[in-house]
Motif scaffolding. Structure first.
Motif, PDB file in Angstrom:
ATOM      1  N   THR A  76       3.899 -33.315  37.092  1.00 46.17           N
ATOM      2  CA  THR A  76       4.788 -34.095  36.270  1.00 46.17           C
ATOM      3  C   THR A  76       3.690 -34.474  34.644  1.00 46.17           C
ATOM      4  N   ARG A  77       2.784 -35.233  35.373  1.00 42.09           N
ATOM      5  CA  ARG A  77       2.096 -35.870  34.185  1.00 42.09           C
ATOM      6  C   ARG A  77       1.588 -34.813  33.209  1.00 42.09           C
ATOM      7  N   ALA A  78       0.984 -33.497  33.791  1.00 41.32           N
ATOM      8  CA  ALA A  78       0.696 -32.475  32.870  1.00 41.32           C
ATOM      9  C   ALA A  78       1.512 -32.035  32.278  1.00 41.32           C
ATOM     10  N   GLY A  79       2.907 -31.921  32.736  1.00 42.32           N
ATOM     11  CA  GLY A  79       4.060 -31.425  31.837  1.00 42.32           C
ATOM     12  C   GLY A  79       4.398 -32.325  30.849  1.00 42.32           C
ATOM     13  N   LEU A  80       4.289 -33.516  31.210  1.00 47.08           N
ATOM     14  CA  LEU A  80       4.613 -34.485  29.908  1.00 47.08           C
ATOM     15  C   LEU A  80       3.623 -34.360  28.490  1.00 47.08           C
ATOM     16  N   LEU A  81       2.221 -34.330  29.175  1.00 48.34           N
ATOM     17  CA  LEU A  81       1.201 -34.098  28.192  1.00 48.34           C
ATOM     18  C   LEU A  81       1.595 -33.004  27.375  1.00 48.34           C
ATOM     19  N   ALA A  82       1.779 -31.906  28.088  1.00 50.78           N
ATOM     20  CA  ALA A  82       1.907 -30.465  27.354  1.00 50.78           C
ATOM     21  C   ALA A  82       3.371 -30.534  26.488  1.00 50.78           C
ATOM     22  N   ALA A  83       4.092 -31.135  26.874  1.00 49.73           N
ATOM     23  CA  ALA A  83       5.363 -31.054  26.022  1.00 49.73           C
ATOM     24  C   ALA A  83       5.218 -31.802  24.826  1.00 49.73           C
ATOM     25  N   ALA A  84       4.605 -33.156  24.948  1.00 51.69           N
ATOM     26  CA  ALA A  84       4.151 -34.095  23.712  1.00 51.69           C
ATOM     27  C   ALA A  84       3.254 -33.146  22.663  1.00 51.69           C
ATOM     28  N   LEU A  85       2.225 -32.454  23.010  1.00 49.08           N
ATOM     29  CA  LEU A  85       1.392 -31.768  22.417  1.00 49.08           C
ATOM     30  C   LEU A  85       2.210 -30.636  21.471  1.00 49.08           C
ATOM     31  N   THR A  86       3.143 -29.907  22.334  1.00 51.47           N
ATOM     32  CA  THR A  86       3.873 -29.131  21.625  1.00 51.47           C
ATOM     33  C   THR A  86       4.886 -29.508  20.854  1.00 51.47           C
ATOM     34  N   ALA A  87       5.485 -30.805  21.080  1.00 55.38           N
ATOM     35  CA  ALA A  87       6.615 -31.282  20.193  1.00 55.38           C
ATOM     36  C   ALA A  87       5.867 -31.847  18.827  1.00 55.38           C
ATOM     37  N   PHE A  88       4.442 -32.086  18.896  1.00 55.41           N
ATOM     38  CA  PHE A  88       4.025 -32.639  17.903  1.00 55.41           C
ATOM     39  C   PHE A  88       2.926 -31.626  17.036  1.00 55.41           C
ATOM     40  N   ARG A 118      11.873 -37.633  33.168  1.00 57.99           N
ATOM     41  CA  ARG A 118      13.018 -37.279  32.631  1.00 57.99           C
ATOM     42  C   ARG A 118      13.305 -37.965  31.212  1.00 57.99           C
ATOM     43  N   LEU A 119      13.355 -39.268  31.424  1.00 62.73           N
ATOM     44  CA  LEU A 119      13.631 -40.115  30.181  1.00 62.73           C
ATOM     45  C   LEU A 119      12.369 -39.853  29.233  1.00 62.73           C
ATOM     46  N   TRP A 120      11.010 -39.754  29.784  1.00 61.18           N
ATOM     47  CA  TRP A 120       9.921 -39.424  28.761  1.00 61.18           C
ATOM     48  C   TRP A 120      10.246 -38.145  27.968  1.00 61.18           C
ATOM     49  N   LEU A 121      10.598 -37.174  28.898  1.00 62.58           N
ATOM     50  CA  LEU A 121      10.924 -35.870  28.467  1.00 62.58           C
ATOM     51  C   LEU A 121      11.849 -35.691  27.416  1.00 62.58           C
ATOM     52  N   LEU A 122      13.002 -36.578  27.866  1.00 63.22           N
ATOM     53  CA  LEU A 122      14.087 -36.602  26.617  1.00 63.22           C
ATOM     54  C   LEU A 122      13.629 -37.338  25.594  1.00 63.22           C
ATOM     55  N   LEU A 123      12.703 -38.039  25.619  1.00 62.24           N
ATOM     56  CA  LEU A 123      12.240 -38.764  24.327  1.00 62.24           C
ATOM     57  C   LEU A 123      11.480 -37.971  23.506  1.00 62.24           C
ATOM     58  N   ILE A 124      10.408 -37.176  24.123  1.00 58.71           N
ATOM     59  CA  ILE A 124       9.572 -36.122  23.656  1.00 58.71           C
ATOM     60  C   ILE A 124      10.395 -34.997  23.136  1.00 58.71           C
ATOM     61  N   VAL A 125      11.298 -34.370  23.741  1.00 61.18           N
ATOM     62  CA  VAL A 125      12.254 -33.524  23.063  1.00 61.18           C
ATOM     63  C   VAL A 125      12.972 -34.121  21.880  1.00 61.18           C
ATOM     64  N   ALA A 126      13.282 -35.332  22.073  1.00 63.19           N
ATOM     65  CA  ALA A 126      14.128 -35.912  20.766  1.00 63.19           C
ATOM     66  C   ALA A 126      13.290 -35.831  19.449  1.00 63.19           C
ATOM     67  N   ALA A 127      11.933 -36.516  19.649  1.00 59.19           N
ATOM     68  CA  ALA A 127      11.144 -36.780  18.727  1.00 59.19           C
ATOM     69  C   ALA A 127      10.707 -34.898  18.072  1.00 59.19           C
ATOM     70  N   GLY A 128      10.632 -34.269  18.888  1.00 60.82           N
ATOM     71  CA  GLY A 128      10.237 -32.753  18.647  1.00 60.82           C
ATOM     72  C   GLY A 128      11.365 -32.145  17.872  1.00 60.82           C
ATOM     73  N   GLY A 129      12.497 -32.408  18.353  1.00 59.44           N
ATOM     74  CA  GLY A 129      13.967 -31.836  17.557  1.00 59.44           C
ATOM     75  C   GLY A 129      13.773 -32.620  16.067  1.00 59.44           C
ATOM     76  N   PHE A 130      13.778 -33.787  16.026  1.00 63.85           N
ATOM     77  CA  PHE A 130      13.552 -34.504  14.761  1.00 63.85           C
ATOM     78  C   PHE A 130      12.701 -33.905  13.779  1.00 63.85           C
ATOM     79  N   LEU A 131      11.573 -33.635  14.268  1.00 63.51           N
ATOM     80  CA  LEU A 131      10.449 -33.184  13.411  1.00 63.51           C
ATOM     81  C   LEU A 131      10.860 -31.642  13.008  1.00 63.51           C
TER      82      LEU A 131
END
Length: 563
Positions: free
Chosen positions: A128-140, A8-21
């Motif tokens: 979960t690992r697949a979810g975090l990778l997918a979230a990061a690629l979407t964010a960026f 959840r913390l990793w997801l929060l960090l990814i969403v925050a980065a995506g939101g900033f961008l």
């Protein structure tokens, strides 16, 4: 720290980065609304709705887009005006900026909200690992974060399409029920209310319902019939929210024919599709250009490989995630005019496939290779994202050109301009722009507004194949004879570069001679912003024209040096 909390913390960090961008500098180019003409169509439709639905429906191009984003903007506008006790006046620059940022904030919010939904989908497919990778690629994902800076229909449609896919995952997990029928139908309707292209979801919904349980001949037929239920719900909700296509059916049909099907199929070839006139393979162009620049090479390659992997898994949820990407490409890939923004829904689709593929490989015998692949994919995608952010950090080329010209060209000078949405603002358009005024000069028009402007109509008159070439040459010569400066962007320059020599020889020759210095004009200054990171500039001149046109075009300033 538990694994769940860490995720959840990793997801929060990814969403925050995506939101900033996505939220960074949403006021870019405001209030000069011509800078993104598709965006202005949506803004204008929403503004007309506040006055009269009839005015909106009968306006040019209104039914080219679904009204969902316009409705959202109306709600946000009403809340703002109620709280601030100040009605927005769209010929006051400050209010125009607020209006534009409101719309773009809606797009940025939906773009950011897409990230956790993508995480939830990929997590259901492969953990979960697949979810975090997918979230990061979407964010960026550059195409996704770029379009989140524009108030157009693509990001909202993509968000609700991904929500529909998530609802289908619930159908696969827990079976068909009336509550889940309603969830699928409502999200499908919301996607259609943003853009008609969301019809690509229909076969995905059908396949998900068929795969929602053990497959027997009787059950397949029953589930296929049941899949019509969310379709009916979606149609009913769509028409309830947008009855205008019924009330103005002839206008709806005309707009769809003239502004959607005709240009996309080549039945009509307006000048704004000219960059595709020499394109030999529109389908291949998606892979060699749209995804290549919109995602980056690593993300594209791993994402496409991941789609194959999703079907190879022989897993129901994986098959539906793969079908989502394939169905969209089948529907959208038929066009002969593959504009950059058409690739937006493929960003979360390929992020899911790349995330699942990368995660599954980590459990295989080639773990080191999988770690390298995932690291390179996420890192290069993130670097490309922050490089592209420089486009919104740097001063806009059109406004920089305006400032420079006003310091180097005396008031009252005779200036040639083209009728482009990237027209450099001067005079009233610069100092007190009116949202509902058309500032573009066409035909033989001139305008005195700080400078004496002379139009060179590369939009209608010079594009007309029925005008003889001699007449075109005479028109160009007569316009040049009246001016001492030329201020232009590269919109029509690039359009005509792709057009055939025969019917467009006069204009192509004009641009060739102008830049070669054979017309008595010297290039004084060029203004251009490129994606850049750590001082390293990324030249994206090869990307599809609209990928560059709206937010970082090139502007030229010429000065007469001879007769």
């Amino acid at each position: 720290m538990s694994q769940s909390l860490r995720a959840r913390l990793w997801l929060l960090l990814i969403v925050a980065a995506g939101g900033f961008l996505r939220f960074y500098n949403l006021a870019w180019g405001a209030p000069y609304y011509h800078f993104h003409i598709d965006e202005h169509v949506v803004f204008a439709g929403a503004d007309m709705m506040t006055r009269s639905m009839d005015e909106a429906a009968m306006s040019p191009k209104f039914f080219m887009y679904s009204p969902g984003p316009m409705y959202l903007l109306l709600v946000v506008r009403k809340i703002y005006e109620t709280v601030a006790r100040h009605p927005l006046v769209l010929n006051v620059p400050r209010d125009e900026v607020v209006f534009m940022v409101m719309g773009r904030a809606i797009a940025a919010t939906m773009g950011t909200a897409t990230i956790p939904v993508v995480y939830a989908i990929a997590r259901r497919v492969s953990g979960t690992r697949a979810g975090l990778l997918a979230a990061a690629l979407t964010a960026f994902g550059v195409m996704h974060l770029r379009e989140s800076h524009f108030f157009t229909v693509d990001i909202p449609m993509t968000f609700f399409s991904v929500v529909t896919l998530y609802a289908l995952m619930r159908v696969l997990e827990r079976g068909i029920s009336w509550r889940r029928d309603l969830a699928v139908g409502a999200s499908f309707a919301a996607a259609l209310l943003c853009k008609y292209t969301a019809v690509f979801l229909a076969p995905v919904i059908g396949l998900a319902y068929i795969l929602s349980g053990p497959i027997t001949r009787r059950d397949v037929a029953r589930r296929a019939l049941r899949a019509c239920v969310p379709g009916v719900i979606a149609l009913a909700l769509f028409l309830a929210a947008d009855p205008l296509p019924i009330f103005y059916y002839e206008k709806f049909r005309t707009d769809i024919r003239d502004w959607v099907t005709a240009p996309l199929t080549g039945a009509w070839k307006p000048i704004w599709t000219s960059q595709f006139s020499d394109l030999t393979s529109p389908i291949l162009y998606w892979f060699t250009n749209l995804l290549w620049w919109g995602l980056g090479p690593a993300f594209e390659i791993v994402g496409i490989a991941g789609v194959v992997w999703l079907f190879w898994k022989r897993h129901r949820a994986a098959a539906i995630a793969g079908a989502f990407a394939v169905s969209y490409f089948i529907v959208a890939g038929k066009t002969i005019t593959p504009f950059a923004r058409y690739a937006v829904p493929l960003v979360p689709a390929l992020a899911i496939s790349a995330g699942v593929f990368g995660s599954d490989l980590l459990d295989g015998p080639r773990r080191r290779l999988a770690v390298a692949m995932n690291g390179i994919t996420v890192l290069t995608t993130a670097l490309w994202a922050f490089a592209y952010l420089h486009v919104f950090v740097a001063p806009d080329a059109r406004l920089a050109a305006s400032n420079w010209v006003m310091h180097h060209v005396p008031p009252g000078a005779r200036v040639l301009i083209e009728p482009s949405q990237n027209m450099v603002p001067f005079g009233e358009y610069l100092n007190n722009p009116d949202f509902n005024r058309d500032y573009l000069l066409r035909g033989n028009n001139t305008l005195d507004d700080y400078y004496h402007f002379v139009a060179l109509d590369t939009y209608v008159y010079l594009y007309d194949r029925n005008v003889p070439e001699d007449a075109k040459r005479g028109y160009i010569a007569s316009r040049l004879a009246q001016v001492d400066y030329i201020v232009m962007d590269d919109t029509y320059l690039q359009f005509y570069q792709h057009l055939p020599e025969g019917p467009h020889a006069a204009v192509k020759k004009y641009y060739e001679d102008l830049f070669a210095g054979r017309l008595g004009f010297e290039l004084m200054r060029t203004f251009k912003v490129y994606p850049s990171l750590f001082g390293l500039r990324i030249n994206d001149d090869a990307a599809e024209l609209t990928f560059r046109l709206f937010d970082h075009p090139r502007v030229f300033v010429f000065k007469r040096t001879g007769a």
